[in-house]
Write an enzyme that holds these catalytic residues in place. Structure first.
Site, PDB file in Angstrom:
ATOM      1  N   ARG A 279       0.829  -1.212   0.000  1.00 34.59           N
ATOM      2  CA  ARG A 279       0.000   0.000   0.000  1.00 34.59           C
ATOM      3  C   ARG A 279       0.860   1.257   0.000  1.00 34.59           C
ATOM      4  O   ARG A 279       2.048   1.203   0.313  1.00 34.59           O
ATOM      5  CB  ARG A 279      -0.971   0.022   1.191  1.00 34.59           C
ATOM      6  CG  ARG A 279      -0.330  -0.240   2.529  1.00 34.59           C
ATOM      7  CD  ARG A 279      -1.403  -0.451   3.617  1.00 34.59           C
ATOM      8  NE  ARG A 279      -0.812  -0.989   4.825  1.00 34.59           N
ATOM      9  CZ  ARG A 279      -1.482  -1.449   5.872  1.00 34.59           C
ATOM     10  NH1 ARG A 279      -2.788  -1.434   5.867  1.00 34.59           N
ATOM     11  NH2 ARG A 279      -0.863  -1.925   6.917  1.00 34.59           N
ATOM     12  N   ASP A 349      -4.594  -4.782  18.085  1.00 32.99           N
ATOM     13  CA  ASP A 349      -4.727  -3.384  17.691  1.00 32.99           C
ATOM     14  C   ASP A 349      -4.406  -2.513  18.908  1.00 32.99           C
ATOM     15  O   ASP A 349      -4.276  -3.020  20.014  1.00 32.99           O
ATOM     16  CB  ASP A 349      -6.160  -3.106  17.232  1.00 32.99           C
ATOM     17  CG  ASP A 349      -6.436  -3.689  15.848  1.00 32.99           C
ATOM     18  OD1 ASP A 349      -5.486  -3.822  15.066  1.00 32.99           O
ATOM     19  OD2 ASP A 349      -7.608  -4.009  15.577  1.00 32.99           O
TER      20      ASP A 349
HETATM   21  N1  UDP Z   1      -6.869  -7.546   3.220  1.00 38.96           N
HETATM   22  C1  UDP Z   1      -7.052  -7.870   1.896  1.00 38.96           C
HETATM   23  N2  UDP Z   1      -7.122  -6.865   0.972  1.00 38.96           N
HETATM   24  C2  UDP Z   1      -7.022  -5.566   1.309  1.00 38.96           C
HETATM   25  C3  UDP Z   1      -6.838  -5.243   2.674  1.00 38.96           C
HETATM   26  C4  UDP Z   1      -6.754  -6.256   3.606  1.00 38.96           C
HETATM   27  O1  UDP Z   1      -7.146  -9.029   1.536  1.00 38.96           O
HETATM   28  O2  UDP Z   1      -7.069  -4.713   0.421  1.00 38.96           O
HETATM   29  C5  UDP Z   1      -6.768  -8.656   4.195  1.00 38.96           C
HETATM   30  C6  UDP Z   1      -5.355  -9.139   4.354  1.00 38.96           C
HETATM   31  O3  UDP Z   1      -5.397 -10.547   4.527  1.00 38.96           O
HETATM   32  C7  UDP Z   1      -4.903  -8.492   5.640  1.00 38.96           C
HETATM   33  C8  UDP Z   1      -6.188  -8.480   6.447  1.00 38.96           C
HETATM   34  O4  UDP Z   1      -7.201  -8.264   5.475  1.00 38.96           O
HETATM   35  O5  UDP Z   1      -3.890  -9.214   6.270  1.00 38.96           O
HETATM   36  C9  UDP Z   1      -6.242  -7.453   7.543  1.00 38.96           C
HETATM   37  O6  UDP Z   1      -6.017  -6.194   7.004  1.00 38.96           O
HETATM   38  P1  UDP Z   1      -5.845  -4.902   7.884  1.00 38.96           P
HETATM   39  O7  UDP Z   1      -5.938  -3.741   6.980  1.00 38.96           O
HETATM   40  O8  UDP Z   1      -6.759  -5.001   9.044  1.00 38.96           O
HETATM   41  O9  UDP Z   1      -4.344  -5.085   8.389  1.00 38.96           O
HETATM   42  P2  UDP Z   1      -3.383  -4.053   9.130  1.00 38.96           P
HETATM   43  O10 UDP Z   1      -3.948  -2.702   8.937  1.00 38.96           O
HETATM   44  O11 UDP Z   1      -3.321  -4.490  10.558  1.00 38.96           O
HETATM   45  O12 UDP Z   1      -2.097  -4.199   8.418  1.00 38.96           O
END
Ligand code: UDP
Length: 366
Positions: A279, A349
Site C-alpha cells: 500500500r 490493535d
Molecule cells: N486484506 C485484503 N485486501 C485488502 C486489505 C486487507 O485481503 O485490500 C486482508 C489481508 O489478509 C490483511 C487483512 O485483510 O492481512 C487485515 O487487514 P488490515 O488492513 O486489518 O491489516 P493491518 O492494517 O493491521 O495491516
C-alpha cells in the site's frame, strides 16, 4: 532495589503501565532500545505533517472505557478510514461493500450483489473454513477474493492463503450497504498532533532511558527493580531456546513530493501480486492536512529476520503452539511479566493493547 518497576519498551503497552504505576506512587524506570519513545505508534512531524514512521495507525475501538482513557491524553479528530484498493487499472472502495460490488459487477442493489455472491459462493462453500482462502471464498466469492484479497494477503504475509489462519480476514467488514468505513467500531479517529504526544503525556514525570537495550545489559538491569514488565519479543528474551517465532516485518520507502495531493486518500492498497508494495500511505490525509507538499510511504512486507523490526506475529498453528511453550516458561517467572504485541505474540490493535495493559494494572496494582 532502586525502582519498583522496570518497563522494557516505551510503546503503548509499557507507557500505559508506567503511567498507572507512577500514578499509584510506584517508582518506575522505562527503557527502550530505540532512540525515541512510542514504539511502533511513533509519529514524527516533518514539514507540518505527522508521519507514521512505523506504518499507518488508525485508532478505532468499541470499548468505551478505552476510548475515554485515551482521550485523556489526546484530542482525536473525526478521521474515518476508507481505503481504496487498486487492482491493475481498476479502482475499488474498501472494505467490501456495495460500492465495491457495484464497481465490480455493474449492479446497483443489495439483492443483485447478494445473488452474484451467492452463486459464486456455492462453488466453494465450506461449513467451517479452515484457512484464509476458504474463509474468503465462502464470505465473498471468487471475484472479490481474486482481485482484492489473494494478491494483497499473499504479499502481506508471504504465504499462500491456504496456509494462513481464517481469522485474519475476519478483521475486515463485509457489508451490503454503501458504507466505506473500514471499521465497524463505535469510536474512531487520529490524535491531533500525532501519536507520539500521547506517549509523551503518559510518560511525563517518569524516568526514561533511550538507546538502552535490556538484553544487552541484562545483568545490570535485572537488578534495578523489584519487577520487570517486558514488552519485547518473548522468544528473544529466552534466547530462542525453544525455537524462533515467526514475524512479518515491514519496510517503508518514504518520499516527500512537491505536490499538494498525491493520491487523494490516506490509504491506497495495491492488491495485485505484481506490484511489489502492499500500500501507499499519504500521511497528511490522516489529519486533513493542507500543506503545499506531501509525504508518502510505500509499504513493503517481508519475512522477519533477526535484526529486523518485528511487526506482525504470524499467528498460525505452528507459531501459536511454540508461543504456548514460551508462555508456560513466562508463567513460572516471578519477577518478569510479558505484555504487548511482541511479549504476548498477538496481532493486537492499539485499543486491545491498552485494554491488556489496564488489565495488568488491575492485576498487579489493584
Ligand atoms: N486484506 C485484503 N485486501 C485488502 C486489505 C486487507 O485481503 O485490500 C486482508 C489481508 O489478509 C490483511 C487483512 O485483510 O492481512 C487485515 O487487514 P488490515 O488492513 O486489518 O491489516 P493491518 O492494517 O493491521 O495491516
Amino acid at each position: 532495589m532502586k525502582y519498583d518497576y522496570l518497563v522494557v519498551g516505551a510503546g503503548i503497552f509499557g507507557a500505559v503501565f508506567a503511567y498507572e504505576a507512577n500514578k499509584r506512587g510506584k517508582k518506575v524506570l522505562v527503557i527502550d532500545k530505540r532512540n525515541h519513545i512510542a514504539g511502533n505508534i511513533y509519529t514524527e512531524n516533518v514539514d507540518g505533517i505527522n508521519v507514521h514512521k512505523y506504518g499507518a495507525h488508525i485508532f478505532h475501538t468499541s470499548d468505551t472505557k478505552v476510548w475515554n482513557y485515551v482521550n485523556q491524553f489526546a484530542e482525536f479528530n473525526n478521521y474515518v478510514n476508507s481505503p481504496i484498493a487498486i487492482y491493475k487499472d481498476e479502482l475499488y472502495n474498501l472494505p467490501f461493500n456495495m460500492n465495491t460490488f457495484s464497481k465490480m459487477w455493474g449492479i446497483k442493489t443489495p439483492a443483485e450483489a447478494m445473488k452474484i455472491i451467492e452463486e459464486q459462493k456455492k462453488q466453494y462453500y465450506v461449513e467451517e473454513p479452515s484457512n484464509l482462502e476458504e474463509q474468503a471464498l465462502s464470505l465473498a466469492g471468487k471475484d472479490v477474493y481474486e482481485k482484492l484479497i489473494k494478491g494483497y494477503t499473499e504479499k502481506q504475509w508471504g504465504r499462500d492463503c491456504k496456509d494462513l489462519p481464517a481469522f485474519i480476514i475476519k478483521r475486515l467488514p463485509f457489508r451490503f450497504t454503501y458504507n466505506n468505513n473500514y471499521f465497524n467500531d463505535r469510536y474512531q479517529g487520529i490524535p491531533i498532533g500525532g501519536y507520539t504526544k500521547i506517549v509523551e503525556k503518559l510518560l511525563e514525570g517518569i524516568e526514561v532511558r533511550l538507546n538502552t537495550d535490556f538484553l544487552a545489559n541484562k545483568e545490570e538491569l535485572v537488578n534495578v527493580a523489584d519487577k520487570i514488565v517486558y514488552t519485547g519479543m518473548i522468544d528473544q528474551y529466552y534466547d530462542y531456546k525453544l525455537g524462533v517465532l515467526e514475524y512479518r516485518s515491514v519496510r517503508f520507502e518514504t518520499e516527500k513530493l512537491d505536490c499538494e495531493n498525491y493520491q487523494g486518500n490516506a490509504v491506497v492498497n495495491y492488491t495485485e501480486r505484481e506490484v511489489p508494495y502492499t500500500r501507499i500511505i499519504e500521511h497528511k490525509h490522516f489529519e486533513f492536512g493542507t500543506q503545499p507538499v506531501t509525504i508518502i510511504s510505500r509499504e513493503y512486507s517481508s519475512e522477519w529476520h533477526q535484526g529486523d523490526e518485528p511487526y506482525y506475529p504470524v499467528n498460525d498453528d505452528k507459531n501459536n503452539t511454540l508461543y504456548e511453550k514460551y508462555r508456560e516458561l513466562a508463567e513460572k517467572e516471578n519477577k518478569v511479566i510479558f505484555g504487548g504485541r511482541l511479549g504476548g505474540y498477538k496481532y493486537y490493535d492499539m485499543d486491545k493493547t491498552i485494554a491488556a495493559s489496564l488489565l495488568l494494572v488491575e492485576k498487579e496494582l489493584g
